[in-house]
Design a protein around this motif. Structure first.
Motif, PDB file in Angstrom:
ATOM      1  N   PRO A   1       0.791  -1.237   0.000  1.00 35.30           N
ATOM      2  CA  PRO A   1       0.000   0.000   0.000  1.00 35.30           C
ATOM      3  C   PRO A   1       0.823   1.287   0.000  1.00 35.30           C
ATOM      4  O   PRO A   1       0.252   2.376  -0.107  1.00 35.30           O
ATOM      5  CB  PRO A   1      -0.843  -0.113   1.274  1.00 35.30           C
ATOM      6  CG  PRO A   1      -0.229  -1.174   2.090  1.00 35.30           C
ATOM      7  CD  PRO A   1       0.589  -2.038   1.182  1.00 35.30           C
ATOM      8  N   ASN A   2       2.132   1.188   0.073  1.00 34.76           N
ATOM      9  CA  ASN A   2       2.991   2.379   0.050  1.00 34.76           C
ATOM     10  C   ASN A   2       3.640   2.624  -1.306  1.00 34.76           C
ATOM     11  O   ASN A   2       4.575   3.418  -1.404  1.00 34.76           O
ATOM     12  CB  ASN A   2       4.068   2.259   1.136  1.00 34.76           C
ATOM     13  CG  ASN A   2       3.457   2.269   2.513  1.00 34.76           C
ATOM     14  OD1 ASN A   2       2.586   3.081   2.808  1.00 34.76           O
ATOM     15  ND2 ASN A   2       3.883   1.346   3.353  1.00 34.76           N
ATOM     16  N   ASP A   3       3.152   1.979  -2.340  1.00 33.11           N
ATOM     17  CA  ASP A   3       3.732   2.102  -3.679  1.00 33.11           C
ATOM     18  C   ASP A   3       3.090   3.268  -4.421  1.00 33.11           C
ATOM     19  O   ASP A   3       2.035   3.123  -5.050  1.00 33.11           O
ATOM     20  CB  ASP A   3       3.545   0.793  -4.453  1.00 33.11           C
ATOM     21  CG  ASP A   3       4.250   0.789  -5.794  1.00 33.11           C
ATOM     22  OD1 ASP A   3       4.734   1.851  -6.232  1.00 33.11           O
ATOM     23  OD2 ASP A   3       4.300  -0.285  -6.417  1.00 33.11           O
ATOM     24  N   ALA A   4       3.724   4.423  -4.339  1.00 31.10           N
ATOM     25  CA  ALA A   4       3.191   5.630  -4.975  1.00 31.10           C
ATOM     26  C   ALA A   4       3.054   5.462  -6.486  1.00 31.10           C
ATOM     27  O   ALA A   4       2.097   5.957  -7.091  1.00 31.10           O
ATOM     28  CB  ALA A   4       4.079   6.826  -4.655  1.00 31.10           C
ATOM     29  N   ALA A   5       3.998   4.766  -7.109  1.00 27.01           N
ATOM     30  CA  ALA A   5       3.949   4.588  -8.566  1.00 27.01           C
ATOM     31  C   ALA A   5       2.722   3.786  -8.981  1.00 27.01           C
ATOM     32  O   ALA A   5       2.115   4.060 -10.023  1.00 27.01           O
ATOM     33  CB  ALA A   5       5.222   3.915  -9.061  1.00 27.01           C
ATOM     34  N   ALA A   6       2.342   2.793  -8.176  1.00 27.94           N
ATOM     35  CA  ALA A   6       1.156   1.999  -8.511  1.00 27.94           C
ATOM     36  C   ALA A   6      -0.101   2.867  -8.448  1.00 27.94           C
ATOM     37  O   ALA A   6      -0.976   2.768  -9.318  1.00 27.94           O
ATOM     38  CB  ALA A   6       1.042   0.791  -7.580  1.00 27.94           C
ATOM     39  N   TYR A   7      -0.199   3.729  -7.432  1.00 26.66           N
ATOM     40  CA  TYR A   7      -1.339   4.646  -7.368  1.00 26.66           C
ATOM     41  C   TYR A   7      -1.330   5.604  -8.555  1.00 26.66           C
ATOM     42  O   TYR A   7      -2.370   5.853  -9.179  1.00 26.66           O
ATOM     43  CB  TYR A   7      -1.298   5.464  -6.069  1.00 26.66           C
ATOM     44  CG  TYR A   7      -1.795   4.729  -4.858  1.00 26.66           C
ATOM     45  CD1 TYR A   7      -3.154   4.539  -4.632  1.00 26.66           C
ATOM     46  CD2 TYR A   7      -0.892   4.228  -3.925  1.00 26.66           C
ATOM     47  CE1 TYR A   7      -3.606   3.869  -3.501  1.00 26.66           C
ATOM     48  CE2 TYR A   7      -1.332   3.557  -2.788  1.00 26.66           C
ATOM     49  CZ  TYR A   7      -2.686   3.384  -2.586  1.00 26.66           C
ATOM     50  OH  TYR A   7      -3.130   2.721  -1.472  1.00 26.66           O
TER      51      TYR A   7
ATOM     52  N   ILE B   1      -8.182  11.276  -9.766  1.00 19.80           N
ATOM     53  CA  ILE B   1      -7.772  12.295  -8.800  1.00 19.80           C
ATOM     54  C   ILE B   1      -7.497  11.660  -7.438  1.00 19.80           C
ATOM     55  O   ILE B   1      -6.496  11.969  -6.785  1.00 19.80           O
ATOM     56  CB  ILE B   1      -8.838  13.406  -8.692  1.00 19.80           C
ATOM     57  CG1 ILE B   1      -8.861  14.228  -9.987  1.00 19.80           C
ATOM     58  CG2 ILE B   1      -8.592  14.300  -7.470  1.00 19.80           C
ATOM     59  CD1 ILE B   1     -10.065  15.136 -10.127  1.00 19.80           C
ATOM     60  N   ASP B   2      -8.371  10.756  -7.023  1.00 26.27           N
ATOM     61  CA  ASP B   2      -8.170  10.084  -5.737  1.00 26.27           C
ATOM     62  C   ASP B   2      -6.834   9.338  -5.711  1.00 26.27           C
ATOM     63  O   ASP B   2      -6.092   9.394  -4.722  1.00 26.27           O
ATOM     64  CB  ASP B   2      -9.317   9.115  -5.450  1.00 26.27           C
ATOM     65  CG  ASP B   2     -10.654   9.822  -5.243  1.00 26.27           C
ATOM     66  OD1 ASP B   2     -10.672  11.049  -4.969  1.00 26.27           O
ATOM     67  OD2 ASP B   2     -11.694   9.131  -5.374  1.00 26.27           O
ATOM     68  N   ASP B   3      -6.520   8.647  -6.816  1.00 28.33           N
ATOM     69  CA  ASP B   3      -5.251   7.924  -6.883  1.00 28.33           C
ATOM     70  C   ASP B   3      -4.059   8.880  -6.926  1.00 28.33           C
ATOM     71  O   ASP B   3      -3.036   8.635  -6.277  1.00 28.33           O
ATOM     72  CB  ASP B   3      -5.217   6.983  -8.088  1.00 28.33           C
ATOM     73  CG  ASP B   3      -5.963   5.686  -7.823  1.00 28.33           C
ATOM     74  OD1 ASP B   3      -6.229   5.351  -6.645  1.00 28.33           O
ATOM     75  OD2 ASP B   3      -6.266   4.976  -8.806  1.00 28.33           O
TER      76      ASP B   3
ATOM     77  N   ILE C   1       0.626  11.393  -4.327  1.00 30.92           N
ATOM     78  CA  ILE C   1       1.275  12.606  -3.835  1.00 30.92           C
ATOM     79  C   ILE C   1       1.502  12.521  -2.326  1.00 30.92           C
ATOM     80  O   ILE C   1       2.554  12.932  -1.831  1.00 30.92           O
ATOM     81  CB  ILE C   1       0.454  13.849  -4.226  1.00 30.92           C
ATOM     82  CG1 ILE C   1       0.530  14.068  -5.751  1.00 30.92           C
ATOM     83  CG2 ILE C   1       0.916  15.090  -3.458  1.00 30.92           C
ATOM     84  CD1 ILE C   1      -0.516  15.017  -6.298  1.00 30.92           C
ATOM     85  N   ALA C   2       0.539  11.975  -1.599  1.00 27.96           N
ATOM     86  CA  ALA C   2       0.707  11.819  -0.153  1.00 27.96           C
ATOM     87  C   ALA C   2       1.894  10.906   0.160  1.00 27.96           C
ATOM     88  O   ALA C   2       2.641  11.153   1.114  1.00 27.96           O
ATOM     89  CB  ALA C   2      -0.572  11.266   0.474  1.00 27.96           C
TER      90      ALA C   2
ATOM     91  N   ALA D   1       4.793  14.180 -11.822  1.00 28.75           N
ATOM     92  CA  ALA D   1       3.827  13.647 -12.788  1.00 28.75           C
ATOM     93  C   ALA D   1       2.452  13.490 -12.149  1.00 28.75           C
ATOM     94  O   ALA D   1       1.425  13.754 -12.791  1.00 28.75           O
ATOM     95  CB  ALA D   1       4.321  12.313 -13.342  1.00 28.75           C
ATOM     96  N   ALA D   2       2.414  13.088 -10.882  1.00 29.37           N
ATOM     97  CA  ALA D   2       1.121  12.929 -10.204  1.00 29.37           C
ATOM     98  C   ALA D   2       0.416  14.282 -10.065  1.00 29.37           C
ATOM     99  O   ALA D   2      -0.805  14.372 -10.252  1.00 29.37           O
ATOM    100  CB  ALA D   2       1.314  12.264  -8.849  1.00 29.37           C
ATOM    101  N   TYR D   3       1.166  15.331  -9.742  1.00 32.09           N
ATOM    102  CA  TYR D   3       0.570  16.674  -9.663  1.00 32.09           C
ATOM    103  C   TYR D   3       0.025  17.096 -11.032  1.00 32.09           C
ATOM    104  O   TYR D   3      -1.094  17.599 -11.143  1.00 32.09           O
ATOM    105  CB  TYR D   3       1.596  17.706  -9.191  1.00 32.09           C
ATOM    106  CG  TYR D   3       1.951  17.633  -7.733  1.00 32.09           C
ATOM    107  CD1 TYR D   3       1.120  18.198  -6.770  1.00 32.09           C
ATOM    108  CD2 TYR D   3       3.126  17.025  -7.319  1.00 32.09           C
ATOM    109  CE1 TYR D   3       1.457  18.160  -5.418  1.00 32.09           C
ATOM    110  CE2 TYR D   3       3.476  16.977  -5.971  1.00 32.09           C
ATOM    111  CZ  TYR D   3       2.631  17.541  -5.027  1.00 32.09           C
ATOM    112  OH  TYR D   3       2.968  17.491  -3.695  1.00 32.09           O
ATOM    113  N   ASN D   4       0.816  16.892 -12.056  1.00 30.33           N
ATOM    114  CA  ASN D   4       0.403  17.265 -13.410  1.00 30.33           C
ATOM    115  C   ASN D   4      -0.841  16.487 -13.826  1.00 30.33           C
ATOM    116  O   ASN D   4      -1.805  17.063 -14.333  1.00 30.33           O
ATOM    117  CB  ASN D   4       1.547  17.004 -14.390  1.00 30.33           C
ATOM    118  CG  ASN D   4       1.192  17.451 -15.791  1.00 30.33           C
ATOM    119  OD1 ASN D   4       1.106  18.634 -16.062  1.00 30.33           O
ATOM    120  ND2 ASN D   4       0.965  16.491 -16.680  1.00 30.33           N
TER     121      ASN D   4
END
Length: 159
Positions: free
Chosen positions: A106-112, A129-131, A136-137, A144-147
């Motif tokens: 659950p800590n894999d930011a790239a997967a989200y 947006i939720d992902d 980002i969290a 890329a997530a912000y963009n």
């Protein structure tokens, strides 16, 4: 409609350069020439990465699937298979694989982040947006997530 940043542009193993592509070709050729240990999940993952880098997404998916059969708790194998499915336009299949990867890690930011891209490709902008928010969290430096979150908000008319 604006396009999401390609998964190849995300901070992941798929940031390909000419050198990495050449290395992948060498690894792929070596692995094909030498038979894989049929019980070694990591060997299938490595060959899958090489196949993906060379554009053989179907072959990569086959290798990741075999790795998952050997080690069904390997979050990275699900993540990688999701990336290859996304390259083939199978966004639903990619989402399923990213969801499994997230369940295992659950800590894999790239997967989200990648799941958000796939959701966006299917028009689920709020889910995207939720992902992206979760990515980002977990990784506040994930530009890329912000963009991509901004693109999803624009697509919802949230200026």
């Amino acid at each position: 409609m604006h396009e999401y940043i390609s998964r190849k542009r995300l901070a992941s193993i798929f940031l390909l350069s000419a050198i990495a592509l050449c290395q992948s070709a060498v690894v792929y050729t070596t692995v094909v020439a030498d038979p894989l240990d049929p019980a070694d999940a990591s060997a299938y993952i490595e060959r899958g990465i090489s196949k993906h880098a060379l554009g053989d997404y179907k072959g990569a998916i086959d290798d990741y699937t075999r790795a998952i059969e050997l080690d069904p708790n390997d979050a990275f194998a699900y993540y990688l298979r999701g990336v290859s499915k996304g390259e083939l336009g199978d966004y639903k299949g990619a989402i399923d694989d990213y969801t499994k990867a997230i369940a295992l890690d659950p800590n894999d930011a790239a997967a989200y982040s990648n799941r958000g891209v796939s959701k966006g490709k299917l028009g689920d902008y709020q889910g995207a947006i939720d992902d992206f928010n979760e990515a980002i969290a977990l990784d506040p430096n994930n530009a890329a997530a912000y963009n991509n979150r901004g693109i999803s908000k624009k697509n919802l008319g949230d200026y």
